[in-house]
Design a protein around this motif. Structure first.
Motif, PDB file in Angstrom:
ATOM      1  N   GLN A   1      21.448  19.216 -21.500  1.00  0.00           N
ATOM      2  CA  GLN A   1      20.150  19.428 -21.669  1.00  0.00           C
ATOM      3  C   GLN A   1      19.962  20.653 -22.337  1.00  0.00           C
ATOM      4  OE1 GLN A   1      18.206  19.611 -17.758  1.00  0.00           O
ATOM      5  NE2 GLN A   1      16.257  19.799 -18.597  1.00  0.00           N
TER       6      GLN A   1
ATOM      7  N   SER B   1      16.823  23.313 -22.579  1.00  0.00           N
ATOM      8  CA  SER B   1      15.620  23.895 -21.878  1.00  0.00           C
ATOM      9  C   SER B   1      15.257  25.138 -22.575  1.00  0.00           C
ATOM     10  CB  SER B   1      15.815  23.779 -20.562  1.00  0.00           C
ATOM     11  OG  SER B   1      16.846  24.756 -19.976  1.00  0.00           O
TER      12      SER B   1
ATOM     13  N   ASN C   1      10.200  13.061 -15.000  1.00  0.00           N
ATOM     14  CA  ASN C   1      11.082  12.308 -14.617  1.00  0.00           C
ATOM     15  C   ASN C   1      11.395  13.058 -13.167  1.00  0.00           C
ATOM     16  OD1 ASN C   1      11.731  11.204 -16.962  1.00  0.00           O
ATOM     17  ND2 ASN C   1      12.952  13.002 -17.818  1.00  0.00           N
ATOM     18  N   ASP C   2      12.396  13.564 -12.550  1.00  0.00           N
ATOM     19  CA  ASP C   2      12.608  14.011 -11.288  1.00  0.00           C
ATOM     20  C   ASP C   2      12.453  15.537 -11.144  1.00  0.00           C
ATOM     21  OD1 ASP C   2      12.994  11.397 -10.187  1.00  0.00           O
ATOM     22  OD2 ASP C   2      15.101  11.477 -10.216  1.00  0.00           O
ATOM     23  N   PHE C   3      11.660  16.134 -11.921  1.00  0.00           N
ATOM     24  CA  PHE C   3      11.657  17.726 -12.176  1.00  0.00           C
ATOM     25  C   PHE C   3      10.134  18.119 -11.994  1.00  0.00           C
ATOM     26  CE2 PHE C   3      15.654  16.857 -14.237  1.00  0.00           C
ATOM     27  CZ  PHE C   3      16.676  17.640 -13.899  1.00  0.00           C
TER      28      PHE C   3
ATOM     29  N   LYS D   1      11.980  22.936 -11.126  1.00  0.00           N
ATOM     30  CA  LYS D   1      12.815  22.334  -9.793  1.00  0.00           C
ATOM     31  C   LYS D   1      13.205  21.152  -9.725  1.00  0.00           C
ATOM     32  CE  LYS D   1      11.559  26.401  -6.800  1.00  0.00           C
ATOM     33  NZ  LYS D   1      12.756  27.045  -6.945  1.00  0.00           N
ATOM     34  N   GLU D   2      14.200  20.779  -9.475  1.00  0.00           N
ATOM     35  CA  GLU D   2      14.805  19.216  -9.397  1.00  0.00           C
ATOM     36  C   GLU D   2      14.340  18.763  -8.185  1.00  0.00           C
ATOM     37  OE1 GLU D   2      18.414  16.063 -10.415  1.00  0.00           O
ATOM     38  OE2 GLU D   2      18.641  18.506 -10.418  1.00  0.00           O
TER      39      GLU D   2
ATOM     40  N   ARG E   1      15.247  15.959  -6.393  1.00  0.00           N
ATOM     41  CA  ARG E   1      16.099  15.312  -5.372  1.00  0.00           C
ATOM     42  C   ARG E   1      17.033  16.039  -4.440  1.00  0.00           C
ATOM     43  NH1 ARG E   1      14.302  10.303  -4.721  1.00  0.00           N
ATOM     44  NH2 ARG E   1      13.838   9.265  -6.784  1.00  0.00           N
TER      45      ARG E   1
END
Length: 322
Positions: free
Chosen positions: A129, A131, A286-288, A304-305, A307
């Protein structure tokens, strides 16, 4: 066993005497793929000669007798193909346990080592990734910091552009990850490349610099943002969390809900214009959870993620509450 050990000793001696004609060749293969090993030279076996491929110099993979009949060892049946014509070996669906030394031998009046390979089985590398952490513009230059990361390693790097060229502070950066692969971030023309590779596989992510940089404005860069988690609550079916996306003069509160499959933001993407005229925005990607602060000349964000913040084990949550 004693015969194989003797063949190994003779193989090493033969390799030295023939000036490297059977020097060890290192081969890297991706786990789950097929391994193909060749004998480079044309072999003519005598009537009393026996040809064999051995593994780790202790066990036979396959043996070929003078009558052209071959015997594949029980542990390799169903996984090995052997060519009587050119003596090549094909080992299917290799696993880490297949790593080791493979040797081709002729055992007759004289013992000859005709091929030797050191085989290393590797997993494919994990995704990367790239970023962008911050972008800062002035009339003459643009500075941006990025993070190139994989599951077990990361590299931070800074890039500076003027109206003509871009450069990377300290030049190309790389490191060996904890899993032994290579993580690398570098500048190619006007693009930042984050690359993760080993000898059998590679993956990369790329971002173009120019769309991130604006060099025609005189405004000050935006102030940093902070994304803070205010509360997290779990049940057997879902997780709810509330966050605050804030900068020095504005804030947005937002609530997110996740089940075992997906996450959503109540009310959708939220944004507002700050008192300084910039844009503050909090949204789900997505999950962020992304907290973004931007103007026409710069932007910064905090991520921040979800999960890791949510525990879907309701029993554990109930025990903690009790």
């Amino acid at each position: 066993m004693a015969q194989i050990v003797l063949l190994v000793v003779v193989c090493v001696m033969y390799s030295w005497k023939t000036h490297g004609s059977s020097a060890v060749t290192t081969v890297f293969v991706q786990k789950g793929k097929d391994l193909h090993l060749d004998v480079k030279e044309l072999l003519v076996l005598g009537k009393d000669d026996e040809f064999s491929w051995t593994y780790n110099k202790t066990s036979n993979v396959v043996r070929l007798f003078h009558d052209k009949k071959n015997k594949i060892s029980d542990s390799y049946k169903g996984r090995v193909e052997f060519s009587v014509q050119n003596h090549s070996l094909l080992l299917k669906n290799v696993q880490h346990s297949d790593s080791g030394d493979y040797t081709a031998l002729i055992n007759g009046d004289n013992i000859q080592c005709v091929a030797e390979y050191r085989v290393i089985i590797q997993d494919p590398v994990s995704p990367v990734q790239l970023s962008v952490n911050s972008v800062s513009n002035s009339r003459e230059s643009c500075n941006l910091t990025v993070t190139c990361s994989t599951e077990d390693s990361l590299i931070n790097s800074t890039f500076t552009c003027d109206t003509q060229t871009c450069h990377q502070e300290g030049g190309e950066q790389s490191k060996v990850t904890t899993s032994g692969s290579s993580l690398r971030v570098y500048l190619l023309n006007d693009s930042i490349i984050c690359n993760h590779s080993n000898q059998v596989n590679w993956t990369r992510e790329m971002k173009k610099i120019r769309p991130l940089c604006s060099l025609n404005a005189g405004e000050n860069p935006v102030s940093p943002v902070q994304l803070s988690v205010n509360s997290v609550s779990n049940s057997t079916e879902s997780c709810n969390l509330t966050v605050t996306c804030s900068t020095e003069d504005s804030l947005i509160n937002s609530t997110f809900r996740c089940d075992t499959q997906t996450c959503n933001q109540e009310g959708g993407d939220q944004s507002e214009v700050t008192t300084s005229g910039s844009s503050l925005r909090v949204y789900l990607l997505n999950d962020f959870i992304i907290c973004n602060h931007s103007s026409q000349v710069s932007w910064t964000r905090d991520i921040k993620e979800i999960r890791p913040l949510c525990s879907q084990n309701a029993g554990e949550t109930e025990r903690q509450n009790n």
